[in-house]
Design a protein around this motif. Structure first.
Motif, PDB file in Angstrom:
ATOM      1  N   GLN A   4       1.743 -32.247 -26.644  1.00 32.37           N
ATOM      2  CA  GLN A   4       2.069 -30.877 -26.250  1.00 32.37           C
ATOM      3  C   GLN A   4       0.797 -30.052 -26.006  1.00 32.37           C
ATOM      4  OE1 GLN A   4       5.624 -29.472 -26.201  1.00 32.37           O
ATOM      5  NE2 GLN A   4       5.624 -31.668 -25.783  1.00 32.37           N
ATOM      6  N   GLN A   5       0.967 -28.996 -25.244  1.00 26.19           N
ATOM      7  CA  GLN A   5      -0.131 -28.062 -24.955  1.00 26.19           C
ATOM      8  C   GLN A   5       0.416 -26.647 -24.984  1.00 26.19           C
ATOM      9  OE1 GLN A   5      -1.356 -27.536 -20.914  1.00 26.19           O
ATOM     10  NE2 GLN A   5       0.378 -28.699 -20.105  1.00 26.19           N
ATOM     11  N   LYS A   6      -0.482 -25.684 -25.140  1.00 25.93           N
ATOM     12  CA  LYS A   6      -0.084 -24.278 -25.073  1.00 25.93           C
ATOM     13  C   LYS A   6      -0.067 -23.822 -23.616  1.00 25.93           C
ATOM     14  CE  LYS A   6      -1.838 -23.227 -29.663  1.00 25.93           C
ATOM     15  NZ  LYS A   6      -2.938 -22.638 -30.461  1.00 25.93           N
ATOM     16  N   ALA A   7       0.891 -22.960 -23.285  1.00 26.02           N
ATOM     17  CA  ALA A   7       1.030 -22.444 -21.915  1.00 26.02           C
ATOM     18  C   ALA A   7       1.556 -21.021 -21.975  1.00 26.02           C
ATOM     19  CB  ALA A   7       1.988 -23.326 -21.107  1.00 26.02           C
ATOM     20  N   LEU A   8       1.229 -20.243 -20.948  1.00 27.32           N
ATOM     21  CA  LEU A   8       1.739 -18.877 -20.821  1.00 27.32           C
ATOM     22  C   LEU A   8       2.912 -18.901 -19.849  1.00 27.32           C
ATOM     23  CD1 LEU A   8       1.191 -15.897 -21.665  1.00 27.32           C
ATOM     24  CD2 LEU A   8      -0.069 -15.672 -19.514  1.00 27.32           C
ATOM     25  N   PHE A   9       4.103 -18.589 -20.352  1.00 28.66           N
ATOM     26  CA  PHE A   9       5.324 -18.666 -19.543  1.00 28.66           C
ATOM     27  C   PHE A   9       5.778 -17.291 -19.071  1.00 28.66           C
ATOM     28  CE2 PHE A   9       5.690 -22.457 -22.214  1.00 28.66           C
ATOM     29  CZ  PHE A   9       6.087 -23.422 -21.300  1.00 28.66           C
ATOM     30  N   LEU A  10       6.343 -17.258 -17.869  1.00 31.75           N
ATOM     31  CA  LEU A  10       7.182 -16.154 -17.429  1.00 31.75           C
ATOM     32  C   LEU A  10       8.602 -16.700 -17.564  1.00 31.75           C
ATOM     33  CD1 LEU A  10       6.981 -13.278 -16.286  1.00 31.75           C
ATOM     34  CD2 LEU A  10       7.069 -14.268 -13.994  1.00 31.75           C
ATOM     35  N   PHE A  99      -2.359 -21.428 -15.901  1.00 32.72           N
ATOM     36  CA  PHE A  99      -2.236 -20.684 -17.154  1.00 32.72           C
ATOM     37  C   PHE A  99      -1.665 -21.569 -18.264  1.00 32.72           C
ATOM     38  CE2 PHE A  99      -1.736 -16.462 -14.589  1.00 32.72           C
ATOM     39  CZ  PHE A  99      -3.055 -16.567 -14.174  1.00 32.72           C
ATOM     40  N   GLN A 100      -2.363 -22.662 -18.519  1.00 33.92           N
ATOM     41  CA  GLN A 100      -2.015 -23.617 -19.569  1.00 33.92           C
ATOM     42  C   GLN A 100      -3.284 -24.418 -19.893  1.00 33.92           C
ATOM     43  OE1 GLN A 100       1.053 -26.234 -17.989  1.00 33.92           O
ATOM     44  NE2 GLN A 100       0.128 -26.182 -15.950  1.00 33.92           N
ATOM     45  N   GLN A 101      -3.200 -25.313 -20.854  1.00 37.05           N
ATOM     46  CA  GLN A 101      -4.416 -25.996 -21.310  1.00 37.05           C
ATOM     47  C   GLN A 101      -4.723 -27.284 -20.541  1.00 37.05           C
ATOM     48  OE1 GLN A 101      -3.333 -25.965 -25.561  1.00 37.05           O
ATOM     49  NE2 GLN A 101      -5.014 -24.513 -25.891  1.00 37.05           N
ATOM     50  N   TYR A 102      -3.727 -27.868 -19.930  1.00 38.29           N
ATOM     51  CA  TYR A 102      -3.918 -29.072 -19.105  1.00 38.29           C
ATOM     52  C   TYR A 102      -3.088 -28.924 -17.843  1.00 38.29           C
ATOM     53  CZ  TYR A 102      -5.833 -31.410 -23.254  1.00 38.29           C
ATOM     54  OH  TYR A 102      -6.612 -31.756 -24.344  1.00 38.29           O
ATOM     55  N   THR A 103      -3.558 -29.474 -16.750  1.00 38.30           N
ATOM     56  CA  THR A 103      -2.795 -29.409 -15.503  1.00 38.30           C
ATOM     57  C   THR A 103      -3.094 -30.613 -14.637  1.00 38.30           C
ATOM     58  OG1 THR A 103      -2.154 -27.933 -13.681  1.00 38.30           O
ATOM     59  CG2 THR A 103      -4.500 -28.163 -14.093  1.00 38.30           C
ATOM     60  N   LEU A 317      -5.181 -17.647 -23.397  1.00 40.46           N
ATOM     61  CA  LEU A 317      -4.069 -17.399 -22.476  1.00 40.46           C
ATOM     62  C   LEU A 317      -3.454 -16.014 -22.669  1.00 40.46           C
ATOM     63  CD1 LEU A 317      -2.335 -20.899 -22.682  1.00 40.46           C
ATOM     64  CD2 LEU A 317      -3.520 -19.957 -20.683  1.00 40.46           C
ATOM     65  N   GLU A 318      -3.451 -15.514 -23.909  1.00 42.52           N
ATOM     66  CA  GLU A 318      -2.849 -14.198 -24.162  1.00 42.52           C
ATOM     67  C   GLU A 318      -3.605 -13.086 -23.448  1.00 42.52           C
ATOM     68  OE1 GLU A 318      -0.753 -13.616 -28.183  1.00 42.52           O
ATOM     69  OE2 GLU A 318      -2.463 -14.913 -28.645  1.00 42.52           O
ATOM     70  N   GLY A 319      -4.918 -13.270 -23.236  1.00 46.48           N
ATOM     71  CA  GLY A 319      -5.711 -12.261 -22.553  1.00 46.48           C
ATOM     72  C   GLY A 319      -5.310 -12.060 -21.101  1.00 46.48           C
ATOM     73  N   ILE A 320      -4.633 -13.059 -20.529  1.00 47.21           N
ATOM     74  CA  ILE A 320      -4.205 -12.971 -19.126  1.00 47.21           C
ATOM     75  C   ILE A 320      -3.223 -11.814 -18.927  1.00 47.21           C
ATOM     76  CG2 ILE A 320      -2.843 -14.168 -17.346  1.00 47.21           C
ATOM     77  CD1 ILE A 320      -4.106 -16.808 -18.409  1.00 47.21           C
ATOM     78  N   ILE A 321      -2.397 -11.556 -19.928  1.00 46.87           N
ATOM     79  CA  ILE A 321      -1.352 -10.528 -19.785  1.00 46.87           C
ATOM     80  C   ILE A 321      -1.982  -9.167 -19.504  1.00 46.87           C
ATOM     81  CG2 ILE A 321       0.591  -9.393 -20.922  1.00 46.87           C
ATOM     82  CD1 ILE A 321       0.866 -11.984 -22.650  1.00 46.87           C
ATOM     83  N   GLY A 322      -2.952  -8.779 -20.326  1.00 48.54           N
ATOM     84  CA  GLY A 322      -3.630  -7.503 -20.118  1.00 48.54           C
ATOM     85  C   GLY A 322      -4.475  -7.493 -18.858  1.00 48.54           C
ATOM     86  N   GLY A 323      -5.056  -8.656 -18.522  1.00 45.26           N
ATOM     87  CA  GLY A 323      -5.866  -8.755 -17.314  1.00 45.26           C
ATOM     88  C   GLY A 323      -5.054  -8.506 -16.057  1.00 45.26           C
ATOM     89  N   LEU A 324      -3.862  -9.074 -15.991  1.00 39.41           N
ATOM     90  CA  LEU A 324      -3.006  -8.873 -14.827  1.00 39.41           C
ATOM     91  C   LEU A 324      -2.565  -7.415 -14.716  1.00 39.41           C
ATOM     92  CD1 LEU A 324      -0.786 -12.099 -14.912  1.00 39.41           C
ATOM     93  CD2 LEU A 324      -2.662 -11.578 -13.345  1.00 39.41           C
ATOM     94  N   THR A 335     -14.875  -7.900  -8.923  1.00 38.65           N
ATOM     95  CA  THR A 335     -14.999  -8.848 -10.038  1.00 38.65           C
ATOM     96  C   THR A 335     -13.714  -9.654 -10.180  1.00 38.65           C
ATOM     97  OG1 THR A 335     -16.391  -7.256 -11.221  1.00 38.65           O
ATOM     98  CG2 THR A 335     -15.464  -9.023 -12.522  1.00 38.65           C
ATOM     99  N   LYS A 336     -13.845 -10.944 -10.477  1.00 40.42           N
ATOM    100  CA  LYS A 336     -12.686 -11.776 -10.806  1.00 40.42           C
ATOM    101  C   LYS A 336     -12.548 -11.856 -12.315  1.00 40.42           C
ATOM    102  CE  LYS A 336     -10.747 -14.967  -8.315  1.00 40.42           C
ATOM    103  NZ  LYS A 336      -9.400 -15.138  -7.735  1.00 40.42           N
ATOM    104  N   LEU A 337     -11.333 -11.793 -12.793  1.00 42.59           N
ATOM    105  CA  LEU A 337     -11.056 -11.969 -14.215  1.00 42.59           C
ATOM    106  C   LEU A 337     -10.770 -13.442 -14.492  1.00 42.59           C
ATOM    107  CD1 LEU A 337      -8.774  -8.863 -14.920  1.00 42.59           C
ATOM    108  CD2 LEU A 337     -11.268  -9.064 -15.109  1.00 42.59           C
ATOM    109  N   VAL A 338     -11.362 -13.954 -15.568  1.00 42.75           N
ATOM    110  CA  VAL A 338     -11.274 -15.374 -15.904  1.00 42.75           C
ATOM    111  C   VAL A 338     -10.844 -15.514 -17.360  1.00 42.75           C
ATOM    112  CG1 VAL A 338     -12.613 -17.503 -16.168  1.00 42.75           C
ATOM    113  CG2 VAL A 338     -13.041 -16.013 -14.208  1.00 42.75           C
ATOM    114  N   ALA A 339      -9.929 -16.444 -17.624  1.00 39.90           N
ATOM    115  CA  ALA A 339      -9.461 -16.717 -18.986  1.00 39.90           C
ATOM    116  C   ALA A 339      -9.848 -18.129 -19.414  1.00 39.90           C
ATOM    117  CB  ALA A 339      -7.942 -16.542 -19.055  1.00 39.90           C
TER     118      ALA A 339
END
Length: 345
Positions: A4-10, A99-103, A317-324, A335-339
Motif C-alpha cells: 500500500q501507499q499513501k495518496a491524496l483522493f478527491l 499526488f501519491q507516493q508511487y505511480t 501530500l496534505e500540503g497540496i490542498i492549501g497549495g491548490l 513560481t510552481k508549487l511542488v510537493a
C-alpha cells in the motif's frame, strides 16, 4: 495483499480532498514504476475539484507533473533501470497520477534527470513544456510550426516576431524558450513588472506590462517591429487576454490558447484560433511528444530548456490542498508549487 501507499483522493465530484491509501501498481509493457519524490501542481488540478471537468471516475487521484526514482520497469523498456532519476508527464488515471507516493509512467513520456537538476526543479517541466510545445508545433492542437529538434539546424522561424501573453506563467516561460529555440525574433512577452527580469532570463527580447490595453500594446509593438505578427501564444487565455491577442494577430495568423476560445475565427482574414491540448497521451500528440521527450534530458543538461522557479510545500501530500487553494485565489506568480509525497505523515 498488494503493498500500500499513501495518496491524496478527491472522493467525489466537487468534493473535498482526503488522505487515504491505495495499492502500488505494477508496470505493464512500456511502463515504468516510479517512487515519486516531487509532484508539481497545475491550475487544472483545482479546476477539476471546483468544476468537475475532465474526470468521470471517483474516487480520483490528481496531478500530472512527476519526478522520482525508477523502482521497476515493464516489458520492452530498455532505456531505464531501477535507481534512475526521472521526470514524466502523467495522465488522469489513478495508476498514472502524481499526488501519491508511487505511480506508473509511460516510458515514451519519461526522461532521465541530468545530474545538475533537482527533483523539485525537474517537476516543473512536463505539463508546462508539453502544453507550450504542442501549442506551437502540434498539427492538430497547435500552430503546426516545424519543431526545432527535427532537423540538424534550428531557426526555422528566423527573424519572425512572436507575442507570448503571460510569459511568467509555467506555459508562457516554456513558450518563450521554445520560441527562442525556433529562431523567432523579437520574442515579445507580457507579465507583471515584478516578473520582468524572470521573463528576460527565459529569453524574451522585449517585455511589456500585462496591464496595457490591446491598443497600447499594439502601439508599443509597432515601435519594435513592422513585420506581421503571425503567432500569438496566450498562455493565460482569460476573457480579458484573448481579445488582446486577437487584435495583435495579422491576417492568416494563429492565436494559440490554453483555455477554450472566446473569440470567433474570421474567415475573411484567415485568422485561426487553436486551443493547445498538451496531453502527450492523446493519440494525435503521441508522435510529436515521443520525439520531443527523446531530447528532454539533453535540453535540461545543456540548459537549452530551463525549469521554472519553484516553492516546496510543507506536509507532503496534505500540503497540496492549501497549495491548490492559493493558486485558485491568484496568490502564486512566476513560481510552481511542488510537493514531496514521501514526506506525508
Amino acid at each position: 495483499m498488494s503493498p500500500q501507499q499513501k495518496a491524496l483522493f478527491l472522493p467525489k465530484k466537487q468534493g473535498n480532498f482526503e488522505l487515504g491509501s491505495r495499492s502500488i501498481p505494477s508496470p505493464g509493457a512500456g511502463q515504468v514504476l516510479v517512487k515519486i519524490q516531487s509532484a508539481a501542481l497545475n491550475p487544472v488540478d483545482y479546476k477539476i475539484k471546483y468544476t468537475g471537468m475532465i474526470v468521470t471516475d471517483y474516487p480520483t487521484v490528481l496531478g500530472t507533473d512527476i519526478t522520482g526514482i525508477v523502482e521497476e520497469v515493464g516489458e520492452g523498456v530498455d532505456n531505464f533501470r531501477k535507481g534512475d532519476r526521472v521526470l514524466a508527464h502523467g495522465k488522469f488515471a489513478n495508476d498514472f497520477t502524481a499526488f501519491q507516493q508511487y505511480t506508473l509512467t509511460a516510458a515514451s513520456f519519461t526522461a532521465k534527470i541530468p545530474p545538475g537538476e533537482s527533483f523539485d526543479s525537474a517537476a516543473t517541466v512536463p505539463v508546462g513544456l508539453d502544453t507550450a510545445l504542442v501549442g506551437l508545433y502540434g498539427n492538430h492542437f497547435g500552430a503546426g510550426l516545424t519543431p526545432p529538434w527535427t532537423k540538424s539546424t534550428s531557426g526555422h522561424e528566423s527573424n519572425k516576431p512572436i507575442v507570448i501573453l503571460g510569459g511568467s506563467s509555467s506555459v508562457g516561460s516554456y513558450a518563450i524558450q521554445l520560441a527562442r529555440l525556433s529562431g523567432f525574433y523579437p520574442v515579445i512577452t507580457t507579465a507583471s513588472p515584478s516578473n520582468e527580469d524572470l521573463v528576460r532570463d527565459y529569453g524574451a527580447s522585449h517585455f511589456f506590462d500585462r496591464n496595457l490595453s490591446g491598443k497600447q500594446l499594439q502601439a508599443a509593438i509597432n515601435k519594435i517591429t513592422d513585420s506581421p505578427i503571425r503567432i500569438v501564444y496566450d498562455a493565460i487565455s482569460l476573457p480579458e487576454t484573448q481579445p488582446v491577442g486577437w487584435e495583435l494577430l495579422a491576417n492568416n495568423g494563429t492565436l494559440v490558447l490554453t483555455l477554450p476560445a472566446l473569440v470567433k475565427e474570421d474567415e475573411g482574414k484567415g485568422r485561426k484560433v487553436i486551443e493547445a491540448f498538451g496531453n502527450p497521451h492523446a493519440p494525435k500528440n503521441e508522435e510529436l511528444c515521443s520525439s520531443s521527450w527523446a531530447v528532454v534530458e539533453k535540453w535540461l543538461s545543456e540548459g537549452t530548456i530551463r525549469p521554472n522557479k519553484y516553492q516546496v510545500l510543507p506536509n507532503g501530500l496534505e500540503g497540496i490542498i492549501g497549495g491548490l487553494e492559493r493558486m485558485r485565489l491568484g496568490q502564486v506568480s512566476g513560481t510552481k508549487l511542488v510537493a514531496h509525497p514521501q514526506e506525508t505523515q
